[in-house]
Motif scaffolding. Sequence first.
Motif, PDB file in Angstrom:
ATOM      1  N   VAL B 220       0.866  -1.187   0.000  1.00  0.00           N
ATOM      2  CA  VAL B 220       0.000   0.000   0.000  1.00  0.00           C
ATOM      3  C   VAL B 220       0.898   1.231   0.000  1.00  0.00           C
ATOM      4  O   VAL B 220       1.647   1.443   0.942  1.00  0.00           O
ATOM      5  CB  VAL B 220      -0.911   0.017   1.244  1.00  0.00           C
ATOM      6  N   PRO B 221       0.872   2.033  -1.083  1.00  0.00           N
ATOM      7  CA  PRO B 221       1.745   3.196  -1.118  1.00  0.00           C
ATOM      8  C   PRO B 221       1.440   4.141   0.043  1.00  0.00           C
ATOM      9  O   PRO B 221       0.271   4.368   0.378  1.00  0.00           O
ATOM     10  CB  PRO B 221       1.409   3.874  -2.447  1.00  0.00           C
ATOM     11  N   ALA B 222       2.505   4.669   0.656  1.00  0.00           N
ATOM     12  CA  ALA B 222       2.315   5.542   1.818  1.00  0.00           C
ATOM     13  C   ALA B 222       1.481   6.761   1.453  1.00  0.00           C
ATOM     14  O   ALA B 222       0.760   7.298   2.285  1.00  0.00           O
ATOM     15  CB  ALA B 222       3.676   5.965   2.362  1.00  0.00           C
ATOM     16  N   ASN B 223       1.565   7.197   0.193  1.00  0.00           N
ATOM     17  CA  ASN B 223       0.860   8.428  -0.124  1.00  0.00           C
ATOM     18  C   ASN B 223      -0.661   8.238  -0.214  1.00  0.00           C
ATOM     19  O   ASN B 223      -1.392   9.220  -0.219  1.00  0.00           O
ATOM     20  CB  ASN B 223       1.441   9.111  -1.366  1.00  0.00           C
ATOM     21  N   ILE B 242      -9.374   2.900   3.749  1.00  0.00           N
ATOM     22  CA  ILE B 242      -8.224   2.713   2.854  1.00  0.00           C
ATOM     23  C   ILE B 242      -7.369   1.520   3.294  1.00  0.00           C
ATOM     24  O   ILE B 242      -7.188   0.560   2.538  1.00  0.00           O
ATOM     25  CB  ILE B 242      -7.347   3.991   2.806  1.00  0.00           C
ATOM     26  N   LEU B 243      -6.840   1.586   4.515  1.00  0.00           N
ATOM     27  CA  LEU B 243      -5.869   0.563   4.924  1.00  0.00           C
ATOM     28  C   LEU B 243      -6.486  -0.825   4.993  1.00  0.00           C
ATOM     29  O   LEU B 243      -5.947  -1.780   4.431  1.00  0.00           O
ATOM     30  CB  LEU B 243      -5.289   0.923   6.291  1.00  0.00           C
ATOM     31  N   LEU B 244      -7.632  -0.935   5.690  1.00  0.00           N
ATOM     32  CA  LEU B 244      -8.212  -2.258   5.879  1.00  0.00           C
ATOM     33  C   LEU B 244      -8.620  -2.902   4.554  1.00  0.00           C
ATOM     34  O   LEU B 244      -8.267  -4.058   4.297  1.00  0.00           O
ATOM     35  CB  LEU B 244      -9.391  -2.175   6.853  1.00  0.00           C
ATOM     36  N   PRO B 245      -9.331  -2.177   3.659  1.00  0.00           N
ATOM     37  CA  PRO B 245      -9.683  -2.819   2.378  1.00  0.00           C
ATOM     38  C   PRO B 245      -8.452  -3.246   1.575  1.00  0.00           C
ATOM     39  O   PRO B 245      -8.451  -4.303   0.959  1.00  0.00           O
ATOM     40  CB  PRO B 245     -10.456  -1.737   1.617  1.00  0.00           C
ATOM     41  N   LEU B 246      -7.393  -2.430   1.614  1.00  0.00           N
ATOM     42  CA  LEU B 246      -6.214  -2.767   0.825  1.00  0.00           C
ATOM     43  C   LEU B 246      -5.390  -3.869   1.478  1.00  0.00           C
ATOM     44  O   LEU B 246      -4.666  -4.596   0.789  1.00  0.00           O
ATOM     45  CB  LEU B 246      -5.357  -1.518   0.587  1.00  0.00           C
ATOM     46  N   ALA B 247      -5.487  -3.994   2.798  1.00  0.00           N
ATOM     47  CA  ALA B 247      -4.735  -5.055   3.481  1.00  0.00           C
ATOM     48  C   ALA B 247      -5.552  -6.334   3.567  1.00  0.00           C
ATOM     49  O   ALA B 247      -5.040  -7.371   3.973  1.00  0.00           O
ATOM     50  CB  ALA B 247      -4.328  -4.600   4.877  1.00  0.00           C
TER      51      ALA B 247
END
Lengths: 332, 323
Positions: B220-223, B242-247
């Motif tokens: 997951v890009p930091a930006n 953002i974080l949970l769906p991508l992780a």
Amino acid sequence: MTSAVSFTRVSRYFGAVRAVDAVDLDIAPGEFFAMLGPSGSGKTTCLRLIAGFEQPSSGSISIFGERAEGVPPYRRNVNTVFQDYALFPHLNVLDNVAYGLMVKGVGRAERYRAAEEALALVRLPGYGTRRPGELSGGQRQRVALARALVNRPRVLLLDEPLGALDLKLREEMQEELKALQKALAITFVFVTHDQGEALSMADRVAVFNEGRIMQVGTPQEIYQRPATRFVADFVGSSNILPPDFVYRWSGQKRWGSLRPEAIRVNRSVNQEGVRARLVSTNYLGAMIRLALDADGLRLHATVPAGVVLPAEGELVTLTFNRENLHLMEEGA
Amino acid sequence: MNRLAPVAAQGHAPVMAPSSGGLRGALSDLFWRRPRFLLVLMLAPPLLWLGIVYIGSLFALLLQSFFSIDEFSGLINRQFTLKTYGDLLQAANVDIIVRTVVMAALVTLASAIIAFPIAYYAARYARGRWKALFYLAVMLPLWSSYLVKVYAWKLILAKEGILTWLLGKLHLGWLLDAWLALPYVGGSSLSVSATGTFIAFVYVWLPFMILPIQAALERVPANLVEASSDLGASPGQTFRNILLPLALPGVVAGSIFTFSLTLGDYIIPQIIGTSRLFIGMAVYAQQGTAGNIPLAAAFTVVPIVIMGFYLWGAKRLGAFDAL
């Protein structure tokens, strides 16, 4: 009048590195402001300080008169267009654009309507159902722009917005960005290392080097009257003249600059002027750029394509008007 | 000869180098011209292994579940029947299945909750030496024997063990006693309670949850996190949106490990816990002491079917969309 963005002796250190070093800066409301400089010059850190991703190590920042230190990015009415766009890959275009409104609790129907309007503004109507991965670079750029603008920010920050686009698209987007900024009257602050982009788009330009601002001014001022050798060198292909040379023509022992287009090349060697030897020629389309050697000093001149050129190695005389010789603030 | 001299001064070297000759040269050229050939050659042994030895024996096992056992002679009757599956659905066996699935689900949930912050730290903040330390800390337990770890936990959790002693010193012994008095999770001490089994499972499978989540977060890009924050999302909103769906693909990958490993394990519940059976123990008992291979095979079908539904459900929920 309150500035849109105001820096007062702002510094940002990363360990021992002074990324931004005691910068003072005032950006007027509604201004299209460019931060120009080579990589590592501190311009992007300045942008991140305005966005709130970085906090200043010392000094103070205010945005429309309000203190910004300690305020997290999500409480600033400032939006950023990221260099590589940073679109959310798991959301479609419409949800990407509506994201800012969604987290603020705007209802579904209303935020989708606003997002559609923003997409129309950047000339991508009807692209809402696509995924970012299905768009071209130029289209992603527009989505990123719509995603920021839909929040009606007081200041819009653009980090190398055109860096990833090819030449044709870049020129198109330059015009569009400028028109958009005029129509919306939002303060735009953009970071670039491309001096052509800065000069053609911005109302004012700040030239950065090693964490400091070298010069702030209109594109004309920056281009025609660079304050230092660095600015003259970075902003254009200007000829930088050493103090000894300048002294002969102006009587002052200071560094000077002379634009390549201000130099006239004469094939006769019997008139007064600077004697030089033609080293090479470079075809640029409308113009031809000549590299000249004046007794060890490398000079460049541009002449319109079509004029009869001297041969390589030929001796020529260079002349210019005295008023075109700009004396820089930097002494010998 | 000066290698940097203009080309004309070097004479005319041939443009194409000759083949290095021999079988190796011919093979190199062949592989270059036909890259698929090399691919097939490299993939054939592992595919044969997977196809015949692994899938094949699994299939043979499944086939056994459709046979039945003659209860008098103890011989296997090789005729297609669903009788064994009928036996599987007896109340005592359903109990075993429910107990195992609930345990696996709880272990998976707890592992995900514990693993996420660790993986997040490792993916976002750890650099250089700290990252090496992270990998070492996560992998180190995997290097030591599984049995040693489980027996170590038995000692830790025992009535005379360090955990009871520590809680006593902290004047929290009453809390432990209250917990152990509860039905289902309790027992006479942690080492003979379902809670103890749960703790040992979480400890042993945790690395299998941390590593996939860390790999997913690293992609997951930091930006994206910055962009979310820039658009007005609080840290909590950024995590949810953002974080949970991508992780999630990483979490699902990790949960497949923890869930299926717990479903199949027969050693931990045997050493730590009540004497109630888990699926793995039932398989072990049926194929060993009882000699009932068909019922053992039917029991092994259960985790496979459950995992099938689990993956189907995860896909329906969009867990793999961000892959």
